[in-house]
Scaffold this active site. Structure first.
Site, mmCIF file in Angstrom:
data_model
loop_
_atom_site.group_PDB
_atom_site.id
_atom_site.type_symbol
_atom_site.label_atom_id
_atom_site.label_comp_id
_atom_site.label_asym_id
_atom_site.label_seq_id
_atom_site.Cartn_x
_atom_site.Cartn_y
_atom_site.Cartn_z
ATOM 1 N N CYS A 145 -11.708 -3.737 4.346
ATOM 2 C CA CYS A 145 -11.371 -5.084 4.400
ATOM 3 C C CYS A 145 -10.330 -5.710 5.895
ATOM 4 C CB CYS A 145 -9.926 -5.697 4.098
ATOM 5 S SG CYS A 145 -8.322 -4.176 4.501
ATOM 6 N N ARG A 160 -12.745 -14.650 2.441
ATOM 7 C CA ARG A 160 -11.229 -14.228 1.979
ATOM 8 C C ARG A 160 -10.446 -15.946 2.122
ATOM 9 N NH1 ARG A 160 -7.390 -10.854 4.319
ATOM 10 N NH2 ARG A 160 -5.860 -12.306 3.368
ATOM 11 N N ARG A 187 3.654 -12.399 3.769
ATOM 12 C CA ARG A 187 3.102 -11.535 3.574
ATOM 13 C C ARG A 187 3.887 -10.804 4.559
ATOM 14 N NH1 ARG A 187 -2.444 -9.889 5.533
ATOM 15 N NH2 ARG A 187 -2.624 -7.671 7.089
ATOM 16 N N GLN A 214 -7.169 -9.650 -0.835
ATOM 17 C CA GLN A 214 -8.479 -9.013 -0.300
ATOM 18 C C GLN A 214 -9.349 -8.577 -0.977
ATOM 19 O OE1 GLN A 214 -9.260 -8.272 2.709
ATOM 20 N NE2 GLN A 214 -11.134 -7.512 1.504
ATOM 21 N N ASP A 239 -10.279 1.646 3.780
ATOM 22 C CA ASP A 239 -9.324 0.632 5.137
ATOM 23 C C ASP A 239 -8.623 1.359 5.672
ATOM 24 O OD1 ASP A 239 -7.305 -1.357 5.444
ATOM 25 O OD2 ASP A 239 -6.594 -0.993 3.809
ATOM 26 N N HIS A 297 -2.158 -6.065 -2.295
ATOM 27 C CA HIS A 297 -2.988 -7.194 -1.085
ATOM 28 C C HIS A 297 -3.647 -7.871 -2.004
ATOM 29 C CE1 HIS A 297 -4.087 -9.278 1.813
ATOM 30 N NE2 HIS A 297 -4.425 -8.257 2.498
#
Length: 354
Positions: A303, A330, A141, A171, A263, A168
């Site tokens: 998310c 997830r 990440r 996600q 988001d 991402h």
């Protein structure tokens, strides 16, 4: 005993055959497996075909059914280890990867920049090579997507994008699984994105058309998605026969949409832009007024973490909100990615209709 025209068949054998046929009806068989992902990296969904994306969602559904609902123990990662490199803090990515890999019998190692010499006293090249000799996969990440590209080039084990400034993918797989579970399929759904042209949106744009999903995107001027990603999305939409709309009007994006998505407007590393961004995003909060423009079966995704200026409580905590199911998924989708990249696992659950 029964006679089949040439030979006598015992009742027991016939029952066994019936069970086998029933099992093949309900569960996947090797004949259905035409996707092989073992040894691959997952840096962006753009590098995955429609069938490969569907396969990952199939494996996720299968693992969720077998482990969560049937209580099976599947030590598919037994004897394997996962290096988890986190330049940016996280709740869902860390917990889903760490608990998911452990649930499969593997050993996850959580590593921050305070734990290893990532790009400071030791180069990314050297880090990738060292971790390749000690672990079976790297989930990273990071801030800079180019760091993932470099690790993928130098590592001899799969690299998984846990988030970068560009994409991402983990996600979006969770979002698709959530919508698959709720609507019973993905093809023909319309997703309305109302917010920033960020990494989450780019991952939708790199994959939605491959699953037959239409996209309606509203971003303020100056916060549009990257032009290169937009061109890719336009090409995908043309190839797969889906619709793509880009606008600055949130209500136009929400028009007849099945799914409303947003988001955070201010990601980690953008704190100094807070005042500018809050001003630019005025009118972009998702409310029940926004939902009046959507389809009658509309749902909401985010998310997380969420701030009230992005979506009000009435929508966020409503029965139409799938955010906590989305958060749980997830775990199942990241488990599916790890299983698919590290094993030759064959799903037992019957392949869903996408």
């Amino acid at each position: 005993m029964l006679f089949n025209g040439r030979n006598f068949i015992s009742t027991a054998k016939l029952v066994g055959t019936s069970k086998q046929l029933l099992r093949q009806f309900w569960y996947g068989t090797p004949a259905q497996m035409n996707v092989h992902l073992k040894g691959r990296d997952l840096l962006t969904l753009q590098n995955y075909t429609a069938e490969e994306l569907k396969y990952l969602l199939w494996v996720a559904s299968d693992l969720k059914q077998r482990i969560k609902h049937k209580g099976e123990y599947l030590p598919l990662m037994q004897g394997k280890s996962l290096a988890m490199i986190f330049e940016k803090r996280s709740t869902r990515t860390r917990l889903s990867a760490e608990t998911g890999f452990a649930l499969l019998g593997g050993h996850p190692s959580f590593l921050t920049t305070q734990d290893i010499h990532l790009g400071t006293n030791e180069s990314l090249t050297d880090t990738a090579r060292v971790l390749s000799s000690m672990t079976n996969a790297i989930l990273a990440r990071v801030y800079n997507h180019n760091d993932l590209d470099l690790m993928a080039k130098e590592a001899t084990i799969p690299i998984i994008n846990g988030l970068s400034d560009l994409y991402h993918p983990l996600q979006i797989l969770a979002d698709y699984l959530t919508l698959q579970e709720h609507y019973g399929g993905l093809k023909g759904l319309t997703i309305a994105w109302i917010g920033d042209g960020n990494n989450v949106l780019r991952s939708f744009m790199a994959s939605a058309a491959k699953l037959g999903v239409h996209l309606r995107i509203a971003t303020p001027r100056g916060f549009e998605p990257d032009l290169r990603i937009t061109k890719i999305s336009e090409q995908n939409s043309k190839e797969y026969g889906t619709k793509l709309l880009l606008t600055t009007d949130p209500l136009e994006a929400a028009d007849s949409a099945n799914v409303l998505v947003t988001d955070t407007w201010i990601s980690m590393g953008q704190e100094e832009e807070k005042e500018e961004r809050l001003k630019a995003f005025q009118g972009y909060q998702i409310t029940m007024q926004t939902a009046k423009s959507a389809a009658s079966n509309w749902t909401f995704l985010h998310c997380l973490p969420r701030k009230p200026e992005e979506v009000n409580d009435e929508v966020f905590y409503s029965p139409r909100s799938l955010v906590f199911q989305e958060a749980e998924n997830r775990k199942w989708t990241i488990m599916a990615v790890m299983v698919s990249l590290l094993t030759d696992y064959s799903p037992q659950l019957r392949k869903p209709t996408f």
